[in-house]
Design a protein around this motif. Structure first.
Motif, PDB file in Angstrom:
ATOM      1  N   PHE A   1      37.699  62.140  15.159  1.00  0.00           N
ATOM      2  CA  PHE A   1      38.031  60.850  14.564  1.00  0.00           C
ATOM      3  C   PHE A   1      39.549  60.725  14.487  1.00  0.00           C
ATOM      4  CE2 PHE A   1      38.255  58.079  10.598  1.00  0.00           C
ATOM      5  CZ  PHE A   1      37.851  56.918  11.253  1.00  0.00           C
ATOM      6  N   SER A   2      40.100  59.889  15.331  1.00  0.00           N
ATOM      7  CA  SER A   2      41.539  59.625  15.260  1.00  0.00           C
ATOM      8  C   SER A   2      41.791  58.662  14.116  1.00  0.00           C
ATOM      9  CB  SER A   2      42.040  59.017  16.572  1.00  0.00           C
ATOM     10  OG  SER A   2      41.929  59.955  17.614  1.00  0.00           O
ATOM     11  N   PHE A   3      42.819  58.962  13.340  1.00  0.00           N
ATOM     12  CA  PHE A   3      43.034  58.186  12.119  1.00  0.00           C
ATOM     13  C   PHE A   3      44.510  58.209  11.750  1.00  0.00           C
ATOM     14  CE2 PHE A   3      43.654  58.604   7.475  1.00  0.00           C
ATOM     15  CZ  PHE A   3      43.314  57.306   7.121  1.00  0.00           C
ATOM     16  N   SER A   4      45.036  57.069  11.319  1.00  0.00           N
ATOM     17  CA  SER A   4      46.398  57.098  10.768  1.00  0.00           C
ATOM     18  C   SER A   4      46.543  56.168   9.582  1.00  0.00           C
ATOM     19  CB  SER A   4      47.431  56.727  11.841  1.00  0.00           C
ATOM     20  OG  SER A   4      47.306  55.374  12.200  1.00  0.00           O
ATOM     21  N   GLN A   5      47.296  56.639   8.611  1.00  0.00           N
ATOM     22  CA  GLN A   5      47.734  55.766   7.515  1.00  0.00           C
ATOM     23  C   GLN A   5      49.251  55.890   7.477  1.00  0.00           C
ATOM     24  OE1 GLN A   5      45.562  57.502   4.167  1.00  0.00           O
ATOM     25  NE2 GLN A   5      47.281  58.845   3.642  1.00  0.00           N
ATOM     26  N   ASP A   6      49.923  54.747   7.602  1.00  0.00           N
ATOM     27  CA  ASP A   6      51.389  54.749   7.650  1.00  0.00           C
ATOM     28  C   ASP A   6      51.939  53.807   6.600  1.00  0.00           C
ATOM     29  OD1 ASP A   6      52.808  56.325   9.716  1.00  0.00           O
ATOM     30  OD2 ASP A   6      51.252  55.435  10.981  1.00  0.00           O
ATOM     31  N   TYR A   7      52.730  54.355   5.706  1.00  0.00           N
ATOM     32  CA  TYR A   7      53.297  53.524   4.652  1.00  0.00           C
ATOM     33  C   TYR A   7      54.738  53.156   4.970  1.00  0.00           C
ATOM     34  CZ  TYR A   7      49.222  54.943   1.998  1.00  0.00           C
ATOM     35  OH  TYR A   7      47.939  55.144   1.587  1.00  0.00           O
TER      36      TYR A   7
ATOM     37  N   ASP B   1      57.021  44.784  13.145  1.00  0.00           N
ATOM     38  CA  ASP B   1      58.182  44.100  13.738  1.00  0.00           C
ATOM     39  C   ASP B   1      58.664  42.987  12.813  1.00  0.00           C
ATOM     40  OD1 ASP B   1      57.742  45.556  16.035  1.00  0.00           O
ATOM     41  OD2 ASP B   1      57.318  43.835  17.325  1.00  0.00           O
TER      42      ASP B   1
ATOM     43  N   TYR C   1      35.887  60.414   8.332  1.00  0.00           N
ATOM     44  CA  TYR C   1      37.005  61.368   8.324  1.00  0.00           C
ATOM     45  C   TYR C   1      36.571  62.726   7.778  1.00  0.00           C
ATOM     46  CZ  TYR C   1      41.568  63.376   7.216  1.00  0.00           C
ATOM     47  OH  TYR C   1      42.652  64.205   7.128  1.00  0.00           O
ATOM     48  N   LEU C   2      35.889  62.684   6.640  1.00  0.00           N
ATOM     49  CA  LEU C   2      35.532  63.935   5.976  1.00  0.00           C
ATOM     50  C   LEU C   2      34.333  64.620   6.637  1.00  0.00           C
ATOM     51  CD1 LEU C   2      36.005  62.831   2.247  1.00  0.00           C
ATOM     52  CD2 LEU C   2      37.566  64.214   3.631  1.00  0.00           C
TER      53      LEU C   2
ATOM     54  N   HIS D   1      60.792  43.668   9.731  1.00  0.00           N
ATOM     55  CA  HIS D   1      62.222  43.820  10.006  1.00  0.00           C
ATOM     56  C   HIS D   1      62.856  42.469  10.321  1.00  0.00           C
ATOM     57  CE1 HIS D   1      61.882  48.165   9.915  1.00  0.00           C
ATOM     58  NE2 HIS D   1      60.768  48.034  10.599  1.00  0.00           N
TER      59      HIS D   1
ATOM     60  N   HIS E   1      66.653  40.007  10.416  1.00  0.00           N
ATOM     61  CA  HIS E   1      67.076  39.235  11.578  1.00  0.00           C
ATOM     62  C   HIS E   1      67.278  37.754  11.323  1.00  0.00           C
ATOM     63  CE1 HIS E   1      65.310  42.524  14.413  1.00  0.00           C
ATOM     64  NE2 HIS E   1      66.372  42.911  13.771  1.00  0.00           N
TER      65      HIS E   1
ATOM     66  N   PRO F   1      51.527  49.614  -2.509  1.00  0.00           N
ATOM     67  CA  PRO F   1      52.137  50.082  -1.255  1.00  0.00           C
ATOM     68  C   PRO F   1      51.795  49.173  -0.083  1.00  0.00           C
ATOM     69  CG  PRO F   1      50.187  51.382  -1.738  1.00  0.00           C
ATOM     70  CD  PRO F   1      50.344  50.405  -2.879  1.00  0.00           C
TER      71      PRO F   1
END
Lengths: 468, 468
Positions: B184-190, B366, B177-178, B369, B374, B288
């Protein structure tokens, strides 16, 4: 919270930042804007070529808000549809809407930005400083560190709030990410394709070399060329091409001959208009196509990301600037609610806005695939033809996905996406199942499309697909 | 490429790294593993509490591959279903499958990791070094910089290839990343929720305080408690709760009394089993819940990310470890193809694998949830009941989404997701439209579900939804 006593620091005087400065200036805030580049009204920073953008209804809401609708209109070149150039040199036009009064515009980024800067500076409570590059933001202290490009001095500015409109490479967003003081969701997603800007220059007499009032597209499956008109008679041309896949790609187009051979094979009619191709190709940079999403946009009531800094998208829906301008309109609406403190304002703004900027990011990627590939496929062409006919025959009753996104500025991007995708699915499936037919009765077709669209939306709702 | 001459450097001796070291050791590579923590076989690093994980069919493919199926089985506690505890203290069990032989297992992370380290070290071509923290990777030179925890010395190691299995916080991913040397495609999702581990201790005689062979769930709409059994008679309990929303959240649970009041209100039956609650609550960290995706995983033929370093997911499908183990199985299959060079191996591996790890990441969200909400809704309960009956009656002809993901280890996660979601949608919609009925003829229902599922998949295909 008395508006006049508030000091607002804006990072970045691009399209979004200068519009925001103007609007907040109109509302009476003390606004300071810091821009890393020189003043584009004084220094030619676009290397001699005017870069243009698509401007449409959502952007126009903002120019109306600040009272600049007419001035902006004078910079616009209407594009009523796509002019598609096939591999054999044939062209056919596909209008953006069945309603004659709906079209998009080509506008010069530089001219528009200059206008907004001029108007913002007419307010004595708005000050704009150029050549000051933001290095980082201390979002806990609400201060920003800048470096003066000329003196190389570093200095810190503080404010009641800081709004970063410093684009896809936002320094403040970087501070959010690197600060690790809160959970920051973040994504950067690159397409396998990059882009390069080229040009079709005017004729010697200053006329346009090809039809002026269209967005020209040369779709070739896995690659594509487009062209948008400029006021000076030229077109800005953009090549979208894979970095490393396919017979021709950016990595292997390394010689004059290979570039010419590629254009001769893929875009012979465009090549005929571009004697300057090889020069442009090797002088202009190849740039990546990235989507950026993040959350939260704000830190408490101190700082806020807006425009590309919060949500950079790929250009395939012509909505990048429009989305950023709509940010300012939505933010202005939240200010009208008199929520009392900045944290409540920022939170409300993000809660109402983020779902829509997420949606336009996804729609823009959809359109990448549609523009380079689908426009050549029979079933997609039939759908398009049908939708044009529906919009023409029932102007108040039907809007395609493209129209919902581009021309229905009163609904959000997310609603446009959900309804638009359901409509597309309904029409494609009914065409495929022969339940409707391109030559059928239009009233009948409208009824069936509406029924089927509602059924698709309802099925998704029951399956719990819209809960999050 | 002679396997025996190749030096492979693995960063991280967690579950994925130690399994990979074992497998590559078996294949004859010279393997060096560097782990930042001390040797968990010698030092108790889990603060006295055994943390457990869900182990199921995909993980088992890997233990079979390395010949450890039986040894691992001896560490497993079968959980045949979810034991759901409602707000009134009632419990009901919902099996994971209608087929008796399909269940998941609770397994101790520490015990499993120790077993894999022991087995890896039996190979004289495998060396494992502890207390060596990776600071960065030079992916162009194929070297890694480490710091020795005891001596504080820094040193550089090189190898023919480096594989980083250093988890969600991967140092090598950070270098990608750095480094900004490639796109560089990157994701962090909380998620808005965090988690905290608690415990139900054994009875004085060592017995389990509640039913052993289930995954216990206390679903409460926007929050949830779960418990998995350990071999020592205890349960590891996990609370999933919002950081800052709702009446009770992690930010406002700051006193003993408030924690007790919260559990008394939300989980009175669990509280009765947890006299140690307040201690656990304030001693254990709140962590987290993040999802990490990135691409590319490899840099040329030099370096590769695997396991959580490449794709960290939230725990709600119980597939985190299983996905990482399946990585090793898939990588091993690519090695069997004798592609000749590491770049081809890494590329082929990522091309075949990434779509599946993306899918399990989405499925896990999914299920967050589904588990907290559900499972309490009538229509979801009816669907579940129907699917159990279908699996029982037609064991070779029907698998629910859960079964496709968890027990059908021969299809990929993406196929499981697409088919599973379509089935869910088909059943929920047909129940809602009264086209099927929980008391109807099962053969009839199976036929209708299959027809409708195929129709949904076909409609999506025509609408172009699977092209990318």
């Amino acid at each position: 919270m008395k508006e006049k006593q508030q000091n607002v620091l804006i990072i970045g005087a691009g399209l979004c930042g200068s519009l925001l400065a103007l609007r907040l200036g109109q509302r009476g805030y003390n606004v300071s804007v810091y821009e890393m580049r020189p003043d584009l009204r004084k220094v030619d920073i676009s290397a001699g070529r005017s870069i243009n953008l698509a401007f449409s209804n959502r952007g126009n809401k903002a120019t109306k808000l600040v009272g600049l609708e007419d001035k902006v209109k004078s910079l616009c070149i209407p594009m009523t549809g796509r002019m598609i150039h096939d591999a054999h040199g044939n062209t056919f036009q596909s209008n953006y809407s069945g309603r004659d009064y709906e079209y998009i515009n080509s506008i010069s980024r530089g001219e528009l930005n200059a206008l907004l800067l001029d108007e913002a500076e007419k307010h004595k409570n708005v000050n704009i400083y150029f050549n000051k590059k933001c290095k980082s933001v201390d979002f806990e202290k609400t201060t920003a560190l800048f470096k003066d490009h000329n003196t190389k001095d570093e200095f810190v500015e503080d404010a009641d709030i800081i709004i970063a409109t410093d684009g896809a490479g936002s320094a403040m967003r970087k501070s959010y990410y690197l600060g690790k003081k809160f959970l920051f969701s973040f994504s950067q997603d690159y397409l396998t394709h990059g882009y390069k800007e080229l040009s079709i220059l005017p004729k010697e007499n200053g006329d346009y070399k090809t039809y002026k009032n269209a967005l020209h597209i040369w779709p070739r499956g896995n690659l594509m060329l487009i062209a948008l008109p400029n006021l000076d008679g030229s077109f800005t041309v953009t090549l979208f091409l894979s970095y490393d896949e396919g017979k021709y790609n950016f990595n292997n187009l390394t010689t004059d001959n290979r570039v010419l051979e590629f254009f001769q094979e893929a875009f012979p009619d465009a090549l005929a208009l571009m004697p300057n191709l090889v020069n442009d190709f090797f002088e202009n940079p190849t740039a990546p196509l990235g989507t950026i999403k993040c959350s939260p946009w704000h830190y408490k009531g101190n700082t806020l990301l807006m425009g590309d800094a919060a949500h950079a998208i790929v250009p395939f829906y012509g909505q990048g600037m429009n989305a950023s301008f709509e940010d300012v309109v939505e933010f202005d609406k939240v200010l009208d609610q008199n929520l009392g403190d900045w944290e409540a304002i920022f939170k409300t703004y993000e809660n109402t806005r983020k779902k829509d900027t997420d949606a336009i990011a996804d729609l823009a990627i959809d359109n990448f695939h549609e523009m380079k590939g689908h426009v050549n496929q029979v079933i997609f062409q039939e759908k398009r033809k049908l939708e044009m006919a529906l919009e023409k025959e029932f102007p108040n009753d039907y809007s395609s996905k493209y129209s919902l996104v581009t021309f229905k500025e009163d609904i959000g991007y997310r609603e446009a996406m959900l309804r638009g995708r359901a409509q597309d699915k309904a029409i494609l499936n009914m065409l495929s199942d022969k339940k409707i037919d391109i030559n059928g009765n239009l009233k009948d077709i409208l009824y069936k499309v509406k029924q089927e669209t509602e059924a698709i939306l309802e099925d998704d709702r029951i399956a719990g697909l819209y809960q999050r």
